[in-house]
Design a protein around this motif. Sequence first.
Motif, short mmCIF file in Angstrom:
data_model
loop_
_atom_site.label_atom_id
_atom_site.label_comp_id
_atom_site.label_asym_id
_atom_site.label_seq_id
_atom_site.Cartn_x
_atom_site.Cartn_y
_atom_site.Cartn_z
N SER A 119 -42.50 76.96 34.63
CA SER A 119 -42.17 78.55 33.44
C SER A 119 -43.15 78.12 33.01
N ARG A 120 -43.59 79.92 32.20
CA ARG A 120 -44.61 79.68 31.78
C ARG A 120 -43.46 80.55 30.27
N PHE A 121 -43.89 79.22 29.63
CA PHE A 121 -42.74 79.98 27.75
C PHE A 121 -43.70 79.96 26.62
N ASP A 122 -43.72 81.65 25.65
CA ASP A 122 -43.88 81.35 24.77
C ASP A 122 -43.76 79.83 23.67
N VAL A 123 -44.24 79.36 23.27
CA VAL A 123 -43.70 77.58 22.63
C VAL A 123 -43.75 78.13 20.84
N LEU A 124 -43.01 78.05 20.02
CA LEU A 124 -43.19 77.68 18.98
C LEU A 124 -44.01 76.36 18.65
N GLU A 125 -44.29 76.58 18.03
CA GLU A 125 -45.56 75.34 17.47
C GLU A 125 -45.02 74.17 16.14
N VAL A 126 -43.89 73.80 16.65
CA VAL A 126 -43.59 72.67 15.74
C VAL A 126 -42.62 70.62 16.26
N SER A 127 -43.52 70.18 14.72
CA SER A 127 -43.50 68.92 15.03
C SER A 127 -42.84 68.29 14.48
N SER A 128 -41.75 67.10 15.29
CA SER A 128 -40.88 66.66 14.27
C SER A 128 -41.69 65.51 13.65
N THR A 129 -43.00 64.92 14.16
CA THR A 129 -44.43 64.48 13.36
C THR A 129 -44.50 64.87 11.77
N ALA A 148 -34.06 81.89 31.51
CA ALA A 148 -34.76 81.56 32.85
C ALA A 148 -34.05 81.05 33.70
N LEU A 149 -33.18 80.06 33.57
CA LEU A 149 -32.14 79.60 35.09
C LEU A 149 -30.80 79.42 34.72
N LYS A 150 -30.71 80.78 33.95
CA LYS A 150 -29.28 80.84 34.20
C LYS A 150 -28.29 79.56 33.93
N LEU A 151 -28.75 78.85 32.52
CA LEU A 151 -27.68 77.79 33.27
C LEU A 151 -26.82 78.08 32.26
N ASP A 152 -25.06 77.15 33.15
CA ASP A 152 -24.15 77.61 32.18
C ASP A 152 -23.93 77.03 30.73
N LYS A 153 -24.65 75.89 30.80
CA LYS A 153 -24.60 74.55 29.42
C LYS A 153 -26.13 73.92 29.18
N ILE A 154 -26.97 73.95 28.87
CA ILE A 154 -27.94 72.52 28.11
C ILE A 154 -26.56 71.35 26.78
N LEU A 155 -27.48 70.01 27.90
CA LEU A 155 -26.96 68.85 27.21
C LEU A 155 -27.74 68.20 26.17
#
Length: 197
Positions: A156-166, A27-34
Amino acid sequence: MRIGIFGGAFNPVHNGHLHLAKCYLDALKLDKILFLPTAVPPHKTSYGLISGEHRIKMLRLATAYNKKYEVSDIEFWRSGKSYTFDTIKALQSVYPSDKFYLITGSDQYLYFENWYRADDILKMVTLVTAAREKDELDKMLEFKEQNDNLKNSIISRFDVLEVSSTDIRERVKQGGSIEGLVPREVEQYIRDNNLYV
């Protein structure tokens, strides 16, 4: 470069995190995600938080498939609580000429004005967030409209995967399966190192 900063406990990293990272990357045309695992979160209790070493290793396993993903241990370079302002200042010295996009959850976005040195953070980054549902999106857009300092933020609006670390930690503790919730390499690492039991 356009760099997304994706912080969190990642306790453990899961497929929901990776899905969201891909959405922002595109969506943001990023070069990298840290990916920045927090050392000592300022707003959360650290109860149940496993060592940074384990969380970093799992993140590296989970992100190895994408050359645009990088894991940073920068928050472990200093002692005390991990404030976002201090982390971004440190990142600026590593990436002095790059543009930062700070990825936040919707709950954090609505609380942002209470962050430590929030106004200074907004001078250093573009704040980005995403809504899961239309109601949430409307609430966030209204909040942005009411706060002049957030006028350059991106929602933004994204379809989010419903996953939880807890939920993942609880499943492991109960001896349940976490297949499909985390990458296979992370699942194996958790098993090999007897984490969350």
